[in-house]
Write an enzyme that holds these catalytic residues in place. Structure first.
Site, PDB file in Angstrom:
ATOM      1  N   HIS A 104       0.854  -1.192   0.000  1.00 38.10           N
ATOM      2  CA  HIS A 104       0.000   0.000   0.000  1.00 38.10           C
ATOM      3  C   HIS A 104       0.888   1.240   0.000  1.00 38.10           C
ATOM      4  CE1 HIS A 104      -3.700   2.212   0.601  1.00 38.10           C
ATOM      5  NE2 HIS A 104      -3.029   2.979   1.429  1.00 38.10           N
ATOM      6  N   ASP A 145      -6.902  -3.181   3.316  1.00 41.58           N
ATOM      7  CA  ASP A 145      -5.736  -2.547   3.959  1.00 41.58           C
ATOM      8  C   ASP A 145      -5.689  -2.731   5.475  1.00 41.58           C
ATOM      9  OD1 ASP A 145      -5.112  -1.560   1.419  1.00 41.58           O
ATOM     10  OD2 ASP A 145      -6.246   0.282   1.749  1.00 41.58           O
ATOM     11  N   GLU A 174       8.911   1.574  -2.838  1.00 45.48           N
ATOM     12  CA  GLU A 174       8.288   0.285  -3.188  1.00 45.48           C
ATOM     13  C   GLU A 174       9.267  -0.589  -3.958  1.00 45.48           C
ATOM     14  OE1 GLU A 174       3.575   1.157  -3.340  1.00 45.48           O
ATOM     15  OE2 GLU A 174       4.597   1.433  -5.244  1.00 45.48           O
TER      16      GLU A 174
HETATM   17  C1  GAR Z   1       1.481   0.913  -6.191  1.00 37.96           C
HETATM   18  O1  GAR Z   1       1.885   2.175  -5.758  1.00 37.96           O
HETATM   19  C2  GAR Z   1       0.747   0.198  -5.064  1.00 37.96           C
HETATM   20  O2  GAR Z   1       1.251   0.508  -3.806  1.00 37.96           O
HETATM   21  C3  GAR Z   1      -0.637   0.722  -5.251  1.00 37.96           C
HETATM   22  O3  GAR Z   1      -0.838   0.721  -6.633  1.00 37.96           O
HETATM   23  C4  GAR Z   1       0.406   1.033  -7.272  1.00 37.96           C
HETATM   24  C5  GAR Z   1       0.625   0.070  -8.424  1.00 37.96           C
HETATM   25  O4  GAR Z   1       1.688   0.513  -9.198  1.00 37.96           O
HETATM   26  N1  GAR Z   1      -1.610  -0.079  -4.559  1.00 37.96           N
HETATM   27  C6  GAR Z   1      -2.667   0.448  -3.956  1.00 37.96           C
HETATM   28  O5  GAR Z   1      -2.936   1.635  -3.993  1.00 37.96           O
HETATM   29  C7  GAR Z   1      -3.538  -0.565  -3.206  1.00 37.96           C
HETATM   30  N2  GAR Z   1      -4.460   0.087  -2.342  1.00 37.96           N
HETATM   31  P1  GAR Z   1       2.369  -0.427 -10.287  1.00 37.96           P
HETATM   32  O6  GAR Z   1       1.244  -0.996 -11.173  1.00 37.96           O
HETATM   33  O7  GAR Z   1       3.264   0.473 -11.045  1.00 37.96           O
HETATM   34  O8  GAR Z   1       3.103  -1.513  -9.550  1.00 37.96           O
END
Ligand code: GAR
Length: 192
Positions: A104, A145, A174
């Site tokens: 998250h 979450d 991340e």
């Molecule tokens: C990431 O930042 C992840 O943390 C978020 O979606 C993005 C996906 O990015 N997830 C959430 O918001 C879940 N509540 P990506 O497709 O580039 O990996």
């Protein structure tokens, strides 16, 4: 070999980091990508890396337990949610109890819950005037979450930062931490 499935709905940058990382780890691999969105970038990534993918629709996911059957049939040991924006149904959570992680883009319990995903999170962080934000990696339970937190990392937010600046900082965290945290949790779970 421990087999991971990544569930993703979007561009899949985290999925790609995980794929890349585990391509160099001998005994854990990303074996399957599950996606709920036609034309999501993550499907191209799966194709580029030669990883099988499944595109699911709501009926398949919510009206039966076929998804669990499919994952078990493919020998999937562990599920990673990497930007997967549908709530995971109880049958799947029970089928992979303690074996499902989510990332998250904020410091839960702040800025979590329904509707809090992607840019919505960073816009809310900006609006609230937070001085720090970050990432949370947690086990998945039946509420959005809400499962046990296994890792958090933080970054500063300045008053000049736009939501997109915040997004970039959080994304760096991340990409830096997610693969290693996944590896650690998987090894603990399977005593490897
Ligand atoms: C990431 O930042 C992840 O943390 C978020 O979606 C993005 C996906 O990015 N997830 C959430 O918001 C879940 N509540 P990506 O497709 O580039 O990996």
């Amino acid at each position: 070999m421990t087999r991971l499935a990544i569930f993703a709905s979007g561009s899949g940058t985290n999925a790609e980091k995980l794929i890349q990382y585990f391509s160099e780890v001998g005994d854990i691999e990303v074996s399957l990508i599950v996606c709920n969105k036609v034309k999501a970038g993550v499907l191209d990534i799966a194709e580029r890396w030669g990883i099988p993918s499944i595109l699911i629709d709501r009926d398949f996911f919510y009206k039966s337990d076929q998804m669990l059957f499919e994952l078990k049939q493919q020998g999937i040991d562990f599920i990673i949610l990497a930007g997967f924006l549908w709530m995971v149904p109880p049958y799947l959570i029970h089928g992979y109890q303690g074996k499902m992680l989510n990332i998250h883009p904020a410091l839960l319990p702040k800025f979590g819950g329904k509707g809090m995903y992607g840019m919505h999170v960073h816009e809310a962080v900006k609006r609230a005037g937070e001085k720090i934000t970050g990432i949370t990696i947690h086990l998945v339970n039946e509420k959005y979450d809400d499962g046990a937190v296994v890792f958090q990392a933080t970054c500063p937010v300045t008053s000049e930062d736009t939501p997109d600046d915040i997004r970039k900082k959080v994304q760096l965290l991340e990409h830096r931490h997610f693969p290693e945290v996944v590896e650690k949790v998987v090894r603990e779970k399977f005593h490897k």
